[in-house]
Design a protein around this motif. Sequence first.
Motif, PDB file in Angstrom:
ATOM      1  N   HIS B 256       0.819  -1.221   0.000  1.00  0.00           N
ATOM      2  CA  HIS B 256       0.000   0.000   0.000  1.00  0.00           C
ATOM      3  C   HIS B 256       0.850   1.268   0.000  1.00  0.00           C
ATOM      4  N   SER B 286       3.419   3.516  10.818  1.00  0.00           N
ATOM      5  CA  SER B 286       3.767   4.387   9.710  1.00  0.00           C
ATOM      6  C   SER B 286       3.066   5.728   9.912  1.00  0.00           C
ATOM      7  N   GLN B 289       0.335   6.857   6.238  1.00  0.00           N
ATOM      8  CA  GLN B 289      -0.730   6.032   5.665  1.00  0.00           C
ATOM      9  C   GLN B 289      -0.251   5.121   4.559  1.00  0.00           C
ATOM     10  N   SER B 290       1.062   4.803   4.543  1.00  0.00           N
ATOM     11  CA  SER B 290       1.534   3.738   3.664  1.00  0.00           C
ATOM     12  C   SER B 290       1.831   2.530   4.556  1.00  0.00           C
ATOM     13  N   PRO B 293      -2.508  -1.686   6.165  1.00  0.00           N
ATOM     14  CA  PRO B 293      -3.589  -1.120   6.964  1.00  0.00           C
ATOM     15  C   PRO B 293      -4.178  -2.178   7.906  1.00  0.00           C
ATOM     16  N   THR B 295      -6.903  -2.842  11.257  1.00  0.00           N
ATOM     17  CA  THR B 295      -7.891  -2.358  12.208  1.00  0.00           C
ATOM     18  C   THR B 295      -7.673  -3.080  13.535  1.00  0.00           C
ATOM     19  N   THR B 312      -6.849  -7.247   8.724  1.00  0.00           N
ATOM     20  CA  THR B 312      -6.371  -6.484   7.589  1.00  0.00           C
ATOM     21  C   THR B 312      -6.951  -7.071   6.317  1.00  0.00           C
ATOM     22  N   GLU B 313      -7.004  -6.254   5.235  1.00  0.00           N
ATOM     23  CA  GLU B 313      -7.487  -6.785   3.958  1.00  0.00           C
ATOM     24  C   GLU B 313      -6.435  -7.704   3.350  1.00  0.00           C
ATOM     25  N   LYS B 344      -7.749   2.518  13.093  1.00  0.00           N
ATOM     26  CA  LYS B 344      -7.095   1.980  11.899  1.00  0.00           C
ATOM     27  C   LYS B 344      -5.675   2.521  11.838  1.00  0.00           C
ATOM     28  N   ILE B 345      -4.710   1.598  11.784  1.00  0.00           N
ATOM     29  CA  ILE B 345      -3.315   2.033  11.768  1.00  0.00           C
ATOM     30  C   ILE B 345      -2.615   1.471  10.541  1.00  0.00           C
ATOM     31  N   TYR B 346      -1.445   2.021  10.218  1.00  0.00           N
ATOM     32  CA  TYR B 346      -0.639   1.516   9.110  1.00  0.00           C
ATOM     33  C   TYR B 346       0.692   1.058   9.663  1.00  0.00           C
ATOM     34  N   LYS B 348       4.629  -0.686   8.967  1.00  0.00           N
ATOM     35  CA  LYS B 348       5.684  -0.964   7.997  1.00  0.00           C
ATOM     36  C   LYS B 348       6.719  -1.881   8.635  1.00  0.00           C
TER      37      LYS B 348
END
Lengths: 414, 367
Positions: B256, B286, B289-290, B293, B295, B312-313, B344-346, B348
Amino acid sequence: MTLEITTARPESALLDLPWSTPLEEWPESHLAALPRGISRHVVRFVKLGPRVLAVKEIKDDIADREYAMLRSLRRLDVPCVEPFGVVHGRTTADGEPLDACLITRHLQFSLPYRALYSQNLRPDTAVRLMDALAVLLVRLHLEGFWWGDVSLSNTLFRRDAGAFAAYLVDAETGELHSRLSDGQREHDLDIARVNIAGELMDLAAGGFLEEHADPFEVSASIIERYHTLWHALTGTERFEAGDRWRVDERIRRLNELGFDVDELSITTDIGGTEIVITPKVVDAGHHSRRLLRLTGLDVGENQARRLLNDLDAYAAATDRQGDDEEIVAHDWLAKIYEPVTRAVPRELTGRLEPAEIFHEVLEHRWYMSERAGHDTPIEDALRDYVQTVLPAKPEEKAVLGVDTEEMPVISRFD
Amino acid sequence: MATVTFDNATRQYPGNPVPSVDKLNIEIADGEFLVLVGPSGCGKSTSLRMLAGLEEVNGGRILIGDRDVTNLSPKDRDVAMVFQNYALYPHMTVADNMGFALKIAGVDKAEIRKRVEEAAKILDLTPYLDRKPKALSGGQRQRVAMGRAIVRSPQVFLMDEPLSNLDAKLRVQTRTQIASLQRRLGVTTVYVTHDQVEAMTMGDRVAVLKDGILQQCDSPRRMYDHPANVFVAGFIGSPAMNLMNVAVTDGGVDLHGHTVPISREDLSGVGKDVTLGVRPEDLELSSDQSGIPVTVDVVEELGADAYIYGSTEQKLLEATGENAGAVPFIARVDGRRPPEKGEKIYLKPKAGHVHVFNSESGLRVGD
């Protein structure tokens, strides 16, 4: 957590036992004996109605496994204690979780080896125990069961017409395979030898062992006895085609040892001059099955052998050898066996099993006849036995153990 | 003491189409503590029993030192299966409890006393040798039982799930004791467990088995940092490594908008996607927002750290062994400022802390 009881014999009284108390602290009112026996776990004997149950506190998965294992062994018709149930989900009043309990039925008229050694023993008791244990081990191995903890403490003994019959009590370490390798069988024997030597040395250190019995010699003897029996039951035999009688002879020999041959492989070489036979499936209980079929009596193998001999003698004495066997057996039961066993006063019935009493009365008659120089009627032998011999015997219906220390090795720490 | 060698050792049960242990090759050094680990049915116990002489070996060889023991009976192998079920005898002294098995083996009295005294010293039991077990504490009794195995001074100790009937607290204590005792004695030891934490904390090296096949045999550190395949990656480590299938892009994989670089050389043999593995402690939040993702479903606060369990998706691969079952995305975050439930977090991966596997063969790509 909720209490969860699995049992093959639903009994509401089970719910009245104090499951929320650690087994070690159960009140005496529930117990049939003081804590006894050397064990890695707490084991206690509990009264439940007319029964005595052995309750062992162990981890949940081990309790389930052992319960299932004992049930499998019972289905295979191997002599072992009867599993009664498993109790899960125990918690103390404060909500602390407690280990599961495995419940087995106490085997009536069985004797732990320590109880045997606290009595006045015939000098060859240790040897007879080894015989019984060797038979048990062979039977277990024939079924593919690897015991892993063969010992006198994990076995109960029942009197069997002058000999003993051994029953497996603890299957915690056992494994059921389709077939055992030679290495697995040897390992069990090795474990047996070391454990038995330790147990006998302990008896010697406590002053309970006959002086001339050498723990090492006795414990080593199980190996020889085991191998002799194993070979007799499973060994391959070769002979000339003309000696076909040897097939019947082999079967007769196995019957004498108390085994039926269920499957025998017979092969010949290409020219047909040599025959090779190997028993493939043998079943213990040759005599006891026959007696059960004829009379409905369910007794030990040696007791059955003894009773069948007496039945044959009865048929000969009454000149009925040509008659239908079942009808003769029915008469023998009504006229000989039952009058003897029923003549035992109620207060003495807990001394020995009926079949063992019958065996002892026959022995007694033999001694009386020898002394008198002529045959003694069984009625006279019975009267004398009940008056002079039986009252001096200890009560053996519910012997739970002798005074020994609880010794949890693995389960407790500083 | 001795080395132990499994040389293409194979065990196949009659009527079973596949071997329970298939061409096992492990060389165990003198004095090494090797742990065999894997899910149930993986062949770890069978391997141990082949070494003990309890299972027939259908193919290959087993050596202890230079001696081929493949066809020897258990008692001729000079190995000892350790404290599965030792009883203590109440009328015998501690010394006799430890040494009596040597008498059976025909060892002479002076030698027995010497070995018992040596073992007692290691086990801190010297003052108690002439007492009865009754006078000892529970822990001392346990050490007497260990002494019984030690005095035999075998070439190899074998242990098959020796802690399985202990409760969790005792298991940790006894684990430490066994490991430190083994190091003091320096006797080659093979230990079987299904518990990867036990394996990682006790072994000099750990051998992971699955379906009768050795997956990897390495030091715990190496195993953790360089799992050889997806199975080992998911089996070793608690909480489990996050494993996901991602598409390959130019020069790496894309999460993402966040590119995880993978060398061209490493990507040359793989297909359109790879399996990417990141341990929970190798993730960071991150700011732009990269990244992946997630929840947040559950926050587990442990003081200095917190673990978040989220969804996550991203398609996740199921982990194995005791990590099997539900597959939440797991990340370790700073315990002082953890995200909140529902947020919702991102996330890396930290640079250099990803594991890449071929999505078809499951084998590790690159170092």
